[in-house]
Design a protein around this motif. Structure first.
Motif, short mmCIF file in Angstrom:
data_model
loop_
_atom_site.label_atom_id
_atom_site.label_comp_id
_atom_site.label_asym_id
_atom_site.label_seq_id
_atom_site.Cartn_x
_atom_site.Cartn_y
_atom_site.Cartn_z
N LEU A 168 -19.41 -41.26 -29.39
CA LEU A 168 -19.58 -40.50 -30.62
C LEU A 168 -18.33 -39.66 -30.88
O LEU A 168 -17.79 -39.03 -29.98
N ILE A 222 -23.74 -45.93 -39.04
CA ILE A 222 -22.69 -45.50 -38.11
C ILE A 222 -22.56 -43.98 -38.01
O ILE A 222 -21.94 -43.49 -37.09
N ASP A 275 -24.55 -40.31 -37.82
CA ASP A 275 -25.80 -39.60 -37.60
C ASP A 275 -25.46 -38.12 -37.57
O ASP A 275 -24.85 -37.64 -36.61
N ASN A 323 -21.84 -37.00 -36.42
CA ASN A 323 -21.30 -37.85 -35.37
C ASN A 323 -21.11 -39.28 -35.86
O ASN A 323 -22.03 -39.87 -36.43
N ASP A 358 -20.60 -43.05 -34.72
CA ASP A 358 -20.86 -43.92 -33.57
C ASP A 358 -19.87 -45.09 -33.61
O ASP A 358 -20.06 -46.06 -34.34
N GLU A 399 -19.05 -47.29 -31.17
CA GLU A 399 -19.52 -48.55 -30.57
C GLU A 399 -20.42 -49.32 -31.54
O GLU A 399 -20.35 -50.54 -31.58
N LYS A 400 -21.22 -48.63 -32.30
CA LYS A 400 -22.08 -49.31 -33.28
C LYS A 400 -21.22 -49.93 -34.39
O LYS A 400 -21.48 -51.04 -34.84
#
Length: 176
Positions: free
Chosen positions: A2, A106, A108, A111, A113, A115-116
């Motif tokens: 993140l 991606i 949240d 943050n 993400d 990797e996503k």
């Protein structure tokens, strides 16, 4: 992994410019699990545009081992990921224009993400057909012998003589 975007979204609108290590060692999808055999650090740059609108740049490259579609030999497939996303957190995903990308998968809160985001880009760029070489012969349907390494002594007794025209087409074009 993140990345905190609070500095970009605050009144200071600072640009996030980081290089981080990729923690993903395996790519998993409905097709199976595939090892990531080589990976480079991920360069991330997030810039403020206006309001809650931002530009996200992500660059990396990695190699994933994928089995050949004909003989099942492991093939190293290179993925060069050069991602640019234009996101506005104030616009719901159902009202997006062509210039904006979806953000709900991606980001949240504050943050991002990584990797996503990388997972989705690898999935989009996944090859339709993977071959160890252009003229791969595959494996024998009876004994499982890799026909690239040698021939087997199996007789194909299940051939119907009425299908000889179709069989000739496959022999001539060799793309199955």
């Amino acid at each position: 992994m993140l990345i905190n975007l609070s500095d970009v979204m605050s009144d200071r609108h600072e640009t996030v410019d980081e290089t981080v290590e990729l923690n993903m060692d395996m790519f998993q999808s409905k097709a199976g699990q595939f090892p990531i055999v080589r990976k480079n650090p991920v360069h991330i740059r997030v810039e403020h545009v206006r309001g809650k609108e931002m530009l996200i740049y992500v660059q990396t490259d990695l190699d994933i081992e994928i089995p050949c579609d004909r003989c099942l030999k492991e093939v190293r497939q290179k993925f060069v990921l050069d991602i640019k996303k234009h996101i506005d957190l104030e616009v719901p995903d159902d009202k997006l224009t062509e210039e904006l990308d979806e953000s709900n998968f991606i980001i949240d809160g504050y943050n991002l993400d990584i990797e996503k985001l990388l997972y989705n880009e690898i999935l989009i760029g996944w090859p339709v057909k993977v071959l160890c070489r252009e003229d791969c012969r595959g494996i024998c349907s009876i004994c499982g012998q890799n026909l690239n390494e040698g021939f087997c002594n199996c007789e194909d007794t299940g051939l119907d003589p009425r299908m000889s025209v179709v069989r000739d087409l496959f022999k001539n074009f060799k793309e199955v």
